[in-house]
Design an enzyme around this catalytic site. Structure first.
Site, short mmCIF file in Angstrom:
data_model
loop_
_atom_site.label_atom_id
_atom_site.label_comp_id
_atom_site.label_asym_id
_atom_site.label_seq_id
_atom_site.Cartn_x
_atom_site.Cartn_y
_atom_site.Cartn_z
N SER A 144 67.53 18.29 12.84
CA SER A 144 67.33 19.46 13.54
C SER A 144 66.01 19.36 14.51
CB SER A 144 67.01 20.80 12.52
OG SER A 144 67.12 22.12 13.24
N ASP A 221 78.22 24.07 11.44
CA ASP A 221 76.54 24.43 11.80
C ASP A 221 76.63 25.43 12.40
OD1 ASP A 221 74.24 24.44 12.43
OD2 ASP A 221 73.93 22.34 12.25
N HIS A 255 74.44 23.21 8.25
CA HIS A 255 72.94 22.55 8.65
C HIS A 255 71.97 22.17 7.68
CE1 HIS A 255 70.37 22.20 12.34
NE2 HIS A 255 69.21 22.83 11.41
#
EC number: 3.1.2.12
Length: 275
Positions: A144, A221, A255
């Site tokens: 991320s 995600d 995620h």
């Protein structure tokens, strides 16, 4: 450096450390896994928003394959700590735990939020001096915000990182809400400067890494659908610029670290081959 905790893991050691950082002018923490046998190389892991030095080392389940490959990992914290800068603790996506791995230029932040220098210079040197890993045996990956950091630092310092990979990276932050907020706070209003810390814009401007970049992205995600990650923008830029890139779209994955733990072995094997 001070060892805070040690746990025997797959005959090696998982450890948690603290040291005084010259770059940030604060104490910084990091975690490591060091295999029992000879160390063939080191992976730097950069974590995402709100994370600390403990997330990857406790959740990813990476130690077994690291031990098999003879690789150590070092996981720095996601920002300096113990400061009271303006707006630093007001939200989860800016300030504490949200450094975006750049050197800030705005008042207050420029004195301590020097995370690019911390990772690419100070930590890179520390790995060599304290853990006896040669400079040409260090790679970088992350998740991320940390995936953003891995890609941008890899493209900005290709001579320092043998290989680069990322999970769910923020690849085009100048066009993502997270990036706009962070870059405004750390770098001011000059969007030309923003582009220097954006993987997609770096590739468009001519920056290259000699090896293929590896990206894994979860198809379910929630931040992909919200326009925070913009994976396709990097794919297009790399294709146009002939930068080698492998993107694996993993259908059904989100995620979280459940996603990372499912494919972390693939990433470690990728780095192991090049190291």
């Amino acid at each position: 450096m001070q060892v805070l905790k040690t746990h025997k893991t797959f005959e090696g050691k998982t450890q948690f450390w603290e040291h005084e950082s010259v770059s940030t002018k604060t104490k910084m923490k990091f975690s490591t896994f060091i295999p029992a046998g000879p160390v063939r190389g080191c992976l730097i892991w950069l974590s995402g928003l709100t994370c600390t030095d403990e997330n990857f080392i406790t959740k990813a389940g990476a130690q077994k394959v690291l031990a098999e490959k003879g690789l150590m990992v070092i996981c720095p914290d996601t920002s300096p700590r113990g400061l009271q800068l303006p707006q630093e603790h007001d939200s989860w996506d800016f300030g504490s735990g949200a450094s975006f791995y750049l050197d800030a230029t705005t008042p207050g932040y420029r004195d301590h939020y020097r995370m690019e220098t911390y990772i690419a210079d100070e930590l890179h040197s520390l790995i060599q001096k304290e853990f006896n890993v040669p400079a040409n045996k260090i790679s970088i990956f992350g998740h991320s915000m940390g995936g953003h950091g891995a890609l941008t630092l890899g493209l900005r310092h290709p001579q320092k990182f043998v290989s680069v990979s990322a999970f769910s990276p923020i690849v085009n932050p100048v066009n993502a809400p997270w990036g706009v907020k962070a870059f405004t706070g750390y770098l001011g209003e000059n969007k030309t400067v923003w582009a220097e810390h954006d993987a997609t814009e770096l590739v468009r401007s001519g920056k290259r890494h000699p090896q293929a970049l590896l990206v894994d992205q979860g198809g379910d995600d929630e931040f992909l659908t919200k326009g925070q990650l913009l994976t396709d923008n990097l794919t297009k830029a790399c294709k146009e610029a002939s930068q080698k890139l492998e993107v694996n779209m993993r259908e059904g994955y989100d995620h979280s670290y459940y996603f990372i733990s499912s494919f972390v072995e693939n990433h470690i094997e990728f780095h192991s081959r090049l190291l």
